[in-house]
Write a protein that holds these residues in place. Structure first.
Motif, PDB file in Angstrom:
ATOM      1  N   GLN A   1      41.163   3.304   3.091  1.00  0.00           N
ATOM      2  CA  GLN A   1      40.965   4.755   3.103  1.00  0.00           C
ATOM      3  C   GLN A   1      40.032   5.184   4.231  1.00  0.00           C
ATOM      4  N   GLY A   2      39.003   4.374   4.489  1.00  0.00           N
ATOM      5  CA  GLY A   2      38.102   4.679   5.591  1.00  0.00           C
ATOM      6  C   GLY A   2      38.816   4.633   6.936  1.00  0.00           C
ATOM      7  N   ALA A   3      39.689   3.626   7.120  1.00  0.00           N
ATOM      8  CA  ALA A   3      40.443   3.497   8.374  1.00  0.00           C
ATOM      9  C   ALA A   3      41.402   4.671   8.550  1.00  0.00           C
ATOM     10  N   CYS A   4      42.072   5.051   7.458  1.00  0.00           N
ATOM     11  CA  CYS A   4      42.979   6.218   7.521  1.00  0.00           C
ATOM     12  C   CYS A   4      42.202   7.492   7.858  1.00  0.00           C
TER      13      CYS A   4
ATOM     14  N   GLY B   1      35.069   6.268   3.581  1.00  0.00           N
ATOM     15  CA  GLY B   1      35.420   5.019   2.902  1.00  0.00           C
ATOM     16  C   GLY B   1      34.438   4.665   1.813  1.00  0.00           C
ATOM     17  N   LEU B   2      33.137   4.896   2.054  1.00  0.00           N
ATOM     18  CA  LEU B   2      32.129   4.619   1.035  1.00  0.00           C
ATOM     19  C   LEU B   2      32.346   5.485  -0.207  1.00  0.00           C
ATOM     20  N   PHE B   3      32.671   6.751   0.008  1.00  0.00           N
ATOM     21  CA  PHE B   3      32.825   7.672  -1.128  1.00  0.00           C
ATOM     22  C   PHE B   3      34.126   7.428  -1.896  1.00  0.00           C
ATOM     23  N   SER B   4      35.016   6.623  -1.345  1.00  0.00           N
ATOM     24  CA  SER B   4      36.227   6.291  -2.098  1.00  0.00           C
ATOM     25  C   SER B   4      35.899   5.426  -3.308  1.00  0.00           C
ATOM     26  N   PHE B   5      34.693   4.819  -3.328  1.00  0.00           N
ATOM     27  CA  PHE B   5      34.256   4.048  -4.496  1.00  0.00           C
ATOM     28  C   PHE B   5      34.088   4.938  -5.720  1.00  0.00           C
ATOM     29  N   PHE B   6      33.685   6.199  -5.475  1.00  0.00           N
ATOM     30  CA  PHE B   6      33.310   7.063  -6.588  1.00  0.00           C
ATOM     31  C   PHE B   6      34.539   7.680  -7.236  1.00  0.00           C
ATOM     32  N   PRO B   7      34.580   7.652  -8.566  1.00  0.00           N
ATOM     33  CA  PRO B   7      35.761   8.175  -9.269  1.00  0.00           C
ATOM     34  C   PRO B   7      35.870   9.683  -9.184  1.00  0.00           C
TER      35      PRO B   7
ATOM     36  N   LEU C   1      44.965  15.157   2.316  1.00  0.00           N
ATOM     37  CA  LEU C   1      45.574  15.233   0.989  1.00  0.00           C
ATOM     38  C   LEU C   1      46.710  14.235   0.816  1.00  0.00           C
ATOM     39  N   VAL C   2      47.552  14.143   1.833  1.00  0.00           N
ATOM     40  CA  VAL C   2      48.760  13.321   1.729  1.00  0.00           C
ATOM     41  C   VAL C   2      48.473  11.841   1.977  1.00  0.00           C
ATOM     42  N   ILE C   3      47.687  11.533   3.010  1.00  0.00           N
ATOM     43  CA  ILE C   3      47.505  10.139   3.421  1.00  0.00           C
ATOM     44  C   ILE C   3      46.180   9.565   2.908  1.00  0.00           C
ATOM     45  N   THR C   4      45.055  10.108   3.381  1.00  0.00           N
ATOM     46  CA  THR C   4      43.751   9.543   2.993  1.00  0.00           C
ATOM     47  C   THR C   4      43.554   9.559   1.489  1.00  0.00           C
ATOM     48  N   GLY C   5      43.938  10.653   0.843  1.00  0.00           N
ATOM     49  CA  GLY C   5      43.711  10.775  -0.594  1.00  0.00           C
ATOM     50  C   GLY C   5      44.663   9.989  -1.455  1.00  0.00           C
ATOM     51  N   ASN C   6      45.782   9.523  -0.895  1.00  0.00           N
ATOM     52  CA  ASN C   6      46.793   8.848  -1.719  1.00  0.00           C
ATOM     53  C   ASN C   6      47.101   7.422  -1.283  1.00  0.00           C
ATOM     54  N   VAL C   7      46.513   6.973  -0.184  1.00  0.00           N
ATOM     55  CA  VAL C   7      46.821   5.628   0.276  1.00  0.00           C
ATOM     56  C   VAL C   7      46.340   4.569  -0.716  1.00  0.00           C
ATOM     57  N   ASP C   8      45.299   4.905  -1.524  1.00  0.00           N
ATOM     58  CA  ASP C   8      44.819   3.928  -2.512  1.00  0.00           C
ATOM     59  C   ASP C   8      45.867   3.662  -3.584  1.00  0.00           C
ATOM     60  N   TYR C   9      46.650   4.712  -3.952  1.00  0.00           N
ATOM     61  CA  TYR C   9      47.707   4.505  -4.951  1.00  0.00           C
ATOM     62  C   TYR C   9      48.798   3.587  -4.400  1.00  0.00           C
ATOM     63  N   LEU C  10      49.126   3.764  -3.127  1.00  0.00           N
ATOM     64  CA  LEU C  10      50.122   2.901  -2.489  1.00  0.00           C
ATOM     65  C   LEU C  10      49.626   1.459  -2.461  1.00  0.00           C
ATOM     66  N   ALA C  11      48.318   1.289  -2.161  1.00  0.00           N
ATOM     67  CA  ALA C  11      47.750  -0.063  -2.118  1.00  0.00           C
ATOM     68  C   ALA C  11      47.770  -0.711  -3.500  1.00  0.00           C
ATOM     69  N   ARG C  12      47.491   0.084  -4.540  1.00  0.00           N
ATOM     70  CA  ARG C  12      47.438  -0.465  -5.888  1.00  0.00           C
ATOM     71  C   ARG C  12      48.805  -0.950  -6.376  1.00  0.00           C
ATOM     72  N   ILE C  13      49.868  -0.224  -6.005  1.00  0.00           N
ATOM     73  CA  ILE C  13      51.180  -0.598  -6.520  1.00  0.00           C
ATOM     74  C   ILE C  13      51.872  -1.638  -5.641  1.00  0.00           C
ATOM     75  N   THR C  14      51.203  -2.078  -4.562  1.00  0.00           N
ATOM     76  CA  THR C  14      51.803  -3.105  -3.699  1.00  0.00           C
ATOM     77  C   THR C  14      51.012  -4.399  -3.793  1.00  0.00           C
ATOM     78  N   PHE C  15      50.156  -4.655  -2.798  1.00  0.00           N
ATOM     79  CA  PHE C  15      49.504  -5.962  -2.745  1.00  0.00           C
ATOM     80  C   PHE C  15      48.346  -6.121  -3.724  1.00  0.00           C
ATOM     81  N   LEU C  16      47.732  -5.017  -4.223  1.00  0.00           N
ATOM     82  CA  LEU C  16      46.648  -5.179  -5.183  1.00  0.00           C
ATOM     83  C   LEU C  16      47.142  -5.699  -6.529  1.00  0.00           C
ATOM     84  N   LYS C  17      48.407  -5.456  -6.856  1.00  0.00           N
ATOM     85  CA  LYS C  17      48.970  -6.003  -8.088  1.00  0.00           C
ATOM     86  C   LYS C  17      48.995  -7.528  -8.051  1.00  0.00           C
ATOM     87  N   LYS C  18      49.119  -8.095  -6.850  1.00  0.00           N
ATOM     88  CA  LYS C  18      49.129  -9.545  -6.722  1.00  0.00           C
ATOM     89  C   LYS C  18      47.750 -10.139  -6.971  1.00  0.00           C
ATOM     90  N   ILE C  19      46.689  -9.374  -6.640  1.00  0.00           N
ATOM     91  CA  ILE C  19      45.330  -9.847  -6.893  1.00  0.00           C
ATOM     92  C   ILE C  19      44.996  -9.726  -8.374  1.00  0.00           C
TER      93      ILE C  19
END
Length: 338
Positions: A207-210, A231-237, A269-287
């Motif tokens: 998210q920080g890179a985006c 990127g740091l504030f993406s930690f906060f819910p 709104l479209v990319i920075t705010g939602n890229v974490d959902y894309l990450a969760r449903i792809t490679f984070l599921k493997k972790i």
């Protein structure tokens, strides 16, 4: 000796042990995050440590020192340079507050133009500056505590690695559960620690890179620093990255750069705010497949209890709560019906 007297002795002994445990925990609580950090490091590295020492016959102490060095290079060094970047910028703002005042006043004027309310008045801005200045001693104090916990992480994790095999053999003897439930507890702990220790920072970096790319595309000054903070504030819910990019968008509007502001708002709104959902449903599921609700509730609890390490062990507490209910049903529910 009667059964009753034996039970009295047992209860008295348990009270004594519990009281001593509470006393020790209260005195050592400031270093508890260090223990959690060492446990995290051990869980993440135990597979490779055992492979190198048991299969490749590497020296245990030297291999543990190698892992400590890798931890310092991969984790501590980036955090140190990031903190240096952040504090150097903050120092410039403190020495020359006019530029930050101008930005806050521009944002306040834009919000007043939209809503008709003067949310950031001059007195409010002055109070914010005083509070920000008052945070400096607190940050320095927390830095000293963080350094102490870093030393504790290195100290404890060294002994965890060197004596890990013996520790893993001893611990199950003190857990009053069946072997299958102990294995379930071990598997859940390993999965959740890996999922949060690797997954959440990875999402933050993405998210920080985006955000950096978005700020650069739409001509925002200090786009690297702002992307880092985003990127740091993406930690906060709940609030997340919007805490940073939304004021930037408002500032662009207030500066008359409406096209850039609209573009950055859509991008965020479209990319920075939602890229974490894309990450969760792809490679984070493997972790490790951690439900978002578990992550959000865990972060709320964990950051308050454990500070920095709460982003790992907060969600773990929520998962443990659900897991212990499952284990209780397995251990005692079946016995009740049998």
């Amino acid at each position: 000796m009667s059964v009753f007297h034996n039970q009295i002795r047992q209860i008295f002994f348990l009270i004594l042990v519990t009281a001593l445990a509470i006393l020790l925990f209260q005195q050592l609580y400031v270093f508890f995050p260090g223990f959690l950090g060492a446990l995290t490091l051990y869980i993440l590295g135990r597979h490779w440590y055992k492979f190198l020492t048991l299969r490749k016959s590497w020296n245990k102490s030297l291999t543990a020192l190698l892992f400590m060095t890798a931890f310092m290079i991969c984790i501590v060094t980036p955090i140190y340079f990031s903190a240096q970047l952040l504090f150097s910028k903050i120092q410039k703002f403190i020495q020359d507050p006019a530029q930050i005042n101008h930005a806050l006043e521009a944002v306040s004027a834009q919000i007043k133009d939209w809503t008709g309310k003067d949310i950031l008045s001059k007195s409010t801005i002055s109070d914010l500056q005083k509070k920000a200045t008052g945070l400096i001693p607190m940050v320095l104090n927390s830095s000293a505590t963080l350094l102490g916990n870093l030393i504790m992480i290195l100290f404890l994790s060294f002994f965890m690695f060197v004596n890990g095999v013996e520790i893993e053999k001893i611990i199950p003897r003190y857990i009053p559960l069946r072997k299958e439930n102990i294995d379930l507890l071990s598997h859940e702990t390993t999965m959740m620690v890996k999922a949060n220790a690797l997954g959440i920072p990875l999402v933050s970096i993405i998210q920080g890179a985006c955000a950096v790319i978005g700020y650069w595309i739409f001509g925002v000054k200090d786009f690297v620093l702002l992307g880092f903070v985003t990127g740091l504030f993406s930690f906060f819910p709940i609030v997340g990255t919007a805490v940073i990019w939304l004021p930037v968008v408002i500032f662009l509007f207030s500066s008359g750069e409406n096209g850039q502001a609209i573009g950055l708002a859509i991008y965020s709104l479209v990319i920075t705010g939602n890229v974490d959902y894309l990450a969760r449903i792809t490679f984070l599921k493997k972790i490790g497949d951690v439900h978002p609700v578990t992550t959000i509730l865990g972060l709320i609890v964990g950051l308050k209890l454990f500070g920095f390490w709460g982003f790992i062990f907060g969600p773990l507490l929520i998962s443990y709560f659900m897991l212990l209910i499952k284990i209780y049903i397995s251990e005692f529910g079946q016995a009740k019906h049998s």
